[in-house]
Motif scaffolding. Structure first.
Motif, mmCIF file in Angstrom:
data_model
loop_
_atom_site.group_PDB
_atom_site.id
_atom_site.type_symbol
_atom_site.label_atom_id
_atom_site.label_comp_id
_atom_site.label_asym_id
_atom_site.label_seq_id
_atom_site.Cartn_x
_atom_site.Cartn_y
_atom_site.Cartn_z
ATOM 1 N N GLN A 1 87.745 70.178 34.757
ATOM 2 C CA GLN A 1 88.753 70.430 33.720
ATOM 3 C C GLN A 1 89.976 69.544 33.915
ATOM 4 O OE1 GLN A 1 86.300 71.939 31.939
ATOM 5 N NE2 GLN A 1 88.125 72.733 30.918
ATOM 6 N N LYS B 1 89.968 66.653 35.186
ATOM 7 C CA LYS B 1 89.540 65.283 34.884
ATOM 8 C C LYS B 1 89.668 64.962 33.395
ATOM 9 C CE LYS B 1 87.728 61.607 37.007
ATOM 10 N NZ LYS B 1 88.459 60.932 38.102
ATOM 11 N N THR B 2 89.616 65.984 32.546
ATOM 12 C CA THR B 2 89.738 65.741 31.101
ATOM 13 C C THR B 2 91.107 65.170 30.739
ATOM 14 O OG1 THR B 2 90.535 67.994 30.592
ATOM 15 C CG2 THR B 2 88.146 67.644 30.611
ATOM 16 N N GLU C 1 92.029 61.510 29.510
ATOM 17 C CA GLU C 1 92.032 61.088 28.107
ATOM 18 C C GLU C 1 93.434 60.696 27.644
ATOM 19 O OE1 GLU C 1 88.658 64.513 27.056
ATOM 20 O OE2 GLU C 1 90.705 64.639 26.268
ATOM 21 N N ASP D 1 91.510 77.231 32.779
ATOM 22 C CA ASP D 1 91.655 76.731 31.408
ATOM 23 C C ASP D 1 93.111 76.806 30.953
ATOM 24 O OD1 ASP D 1 88.946 76.224 31.237
ATOM 25 O OD2 ASP D 1 88.475 78.082 30.164
ATOM 26 N N ARG E 1 98.246 69.765 30.027
ATOM 27 C CA ARG E 1 97.982 68.775 28.972
ATOM 28 C C ARG E 1 99.141 68.716 27.981
ATOM 29 N NH1 ARG E 1 93.654 66.213 26.402
ATOM 30 N NH2 ARG E 1 92.204 67.026 27.970
#
Length: 472
Positions: free
Chosen positions: A371, A373-374, A377, A447, A454
């Protein structure tokens, strides 16, 4: 006329959150302050903790992203540990370690030795990580003195390392800014390159990079002399240096160089021990190495009581016992060595880790890493790396140059400020955000954590664009 002492007592009576902030500014010296604000600074006030969450002075509930300081491994507000502290304090709150001992320390030493790799079988307890590293280094010096090798005292460390804040342990540190204004025993320390694959030279493979690191150590030993080097000190994962995970096989090869040259290998597991990577100790279980000593602290009590220690090889102790200097004294000890309350807390903490938390950590770690690693983006993010429940998001001005300093030295603090507003405490390190949550974290909570991070990074990108300092 009221004295200064009377005024201080009045100020402290019935201290509320606002009062605490004011008293901190007037009386408290914080760790790692800047000269311009030393002794007049108040930091984020934390009032309560529960599970993976903390509550700040305004009542805002936050995910404790750094788990305090890598240490709240089984989570906040565990009644079992609080009860042990009370019970042990009522039975025996303290004994002098100079000529008495207590049962909890003996049992804990036995339990810890049972988890240690190789022939590491004896434990010296300290008050924390810095004193643990200091103890290991002083033991190395004593060991070589007794063996008739007083010149074999140099210590090999690495760029990016963090080993503590006592004078000798801090001398090993290799992070940016750690030593800008602080003195150290530079004549005793030899520095190697950081094993950071992200920062390796351009156009060089990981395998070639690893070979170069090992060759650098061999060349250093040849240049300085194996007869002058007493120890290599290394974290299995460079934690405060940005969660740097060395290439596969690197640590084993460094261990072999140490063995070939009679250099003690000290594995600094102050962060990685007691569950952070899913094992009590990572050296053997994760990296396949058998050090001569392992230092530990933090997670040994999950931060509920100050405690640390050094596990020492049976071989080293046997060599001392066989020496021609049976009266040589290891003149080192601390008032709180083998503290009965700390050792009792650590025993209960180890019970909890063994019962379920270690297994849970190994199960959720791959999800945590995936997670995080996302976030690669996002154009501000140069790399996400980590192992177990340790992770780092490194921000860069651009991915080609990998240069963080052209961007903003405090970009991590910017991200942390946005995340705080959104319900997450982050540990900012210049251009990096380090995450090491309590080991009891669930997938849903992971999450939530990654989602907030993020958004915090996204808001920071917007800020930088508006200020015209970044176009990503």
């Amino acid at each position: 006329m009221a004295t200064a002492r009377d005024l201080r007592a009045t100020e402290a009576a019935g201290l509320g959150d606002a009062d605490a902030v004011e008293m901190a500014k007037r009386h408290l010296v914080q760790p790692w302050p800047f000269a311009g604000s030393v002794g007049s600074e108040a930091r984020t006030l934390i009032g309560e903790g529960d599970g993976i969450y903390i509550t700040d002075g305004t009542g805002k509930k936050l995910i404790d992203g750094p788990a305090g300081m890598w240490c709240i491994n089984i989570g906040h507000r565990r009644e079992e540990l609080a009860r042990v502290m009370y019970d042990q304090s009522m039975a025996l709150s303290y004994n002098t370690p100079w000529y008495t001992m207590n049962a909890p320390s003996a049992e804990l030493a036995m339990r810890i030795a049972g988890h240690a790799p190789g022939d590491l079988s004896h434990v010296f307890f300290t008050t924390g990580g810095s004193s643990a590293v200091e103890t290991a280094l002083r033991f190395m010096q004593f060991y070589n003195n007794v063996r008739g090798r007083p010149e074999k005292k140099l210590i090999v460390s690495r760029s990016g390392a963090y080993h503590g804040s006592t004078y000798l342990s801090a001398s090993l540190n290799g992070r940016p800014r750690d030593r800008d204004w602080m003195d150290g025993t530079d004549d005793l320390v030899v520095k190697l390159s950081s094993p950071d694959p992200f920062r390796r030279p351009k156009d060089i493979s990981i395998a070639a990079f690893t070979d170069a690191l090992v060759d650098e150590f061999r060349d250093t030993v040849a240049r300085v002399g194996a007869d002058r080097i007493g120890a290599f000190v290394g974290e299995p994962v460079q934690a405060s240096g940005g969660v740097v995970v060395s290439p596969d096989g690197y640590l084993k090869r460094i261990r072999e160089v140490c063995r070939d040259n009679d250099i003690l290998y000290i594995s600094d597991e102050v962060v990685t021990a007691f569950g952070r990577l899913g094992h009590v100790f990572a050296s053997g279980d994760m990296f396949g190495i058998d050090p001569d000593m392992i230092t530990f602290a933090k997670g040994v009590t999950s931060g509920y009581f100050p405690l640390g220690g050094v596990i020492i090889s049976e071989r080293l102790l046997e060599e001392l016992r066989r020496s021609n200097h049976p009266d040589a004294m290891f003149g080192h000890g601390l008032t709180y060595t083998s503290h009965p309350v700390g050792c009792a807390v650590a025993l209960k903490n180890l019970d909890i880790l063994e019962e379920s938390v270690l297994t849970h950590t190994r199960e959720v770690s791959p999800y945590f890493q995936a997670q995080l690693k996302t976030l690669e983006e996002l154009p501000l993010v140069g790399e996400v790396r980590g192992l177990g429940l340790m992770g780092c998001v490194e921000c860069v001005a651009d991915r080609e140059s990998k240069d963080p300093m052209q961007l903003d030295k405090d970009v991590g603090k910017r991200i942390d400020a946005h995340c705080h507003e959104l319900g997450l405490l982050v540990r900012p390190l210049i251009n990096m955000c380090v995450m090491s949550p309590p080991l009891i974290i669930t997938r849903d909570q992971i999450d939530d954590m990654v989602s907030i991070l993020r958004e915090g990074i996204s808001r920071t990108m917007d800020d930088l664009r508006k200020e015209g300092v970044w176009r990503g």
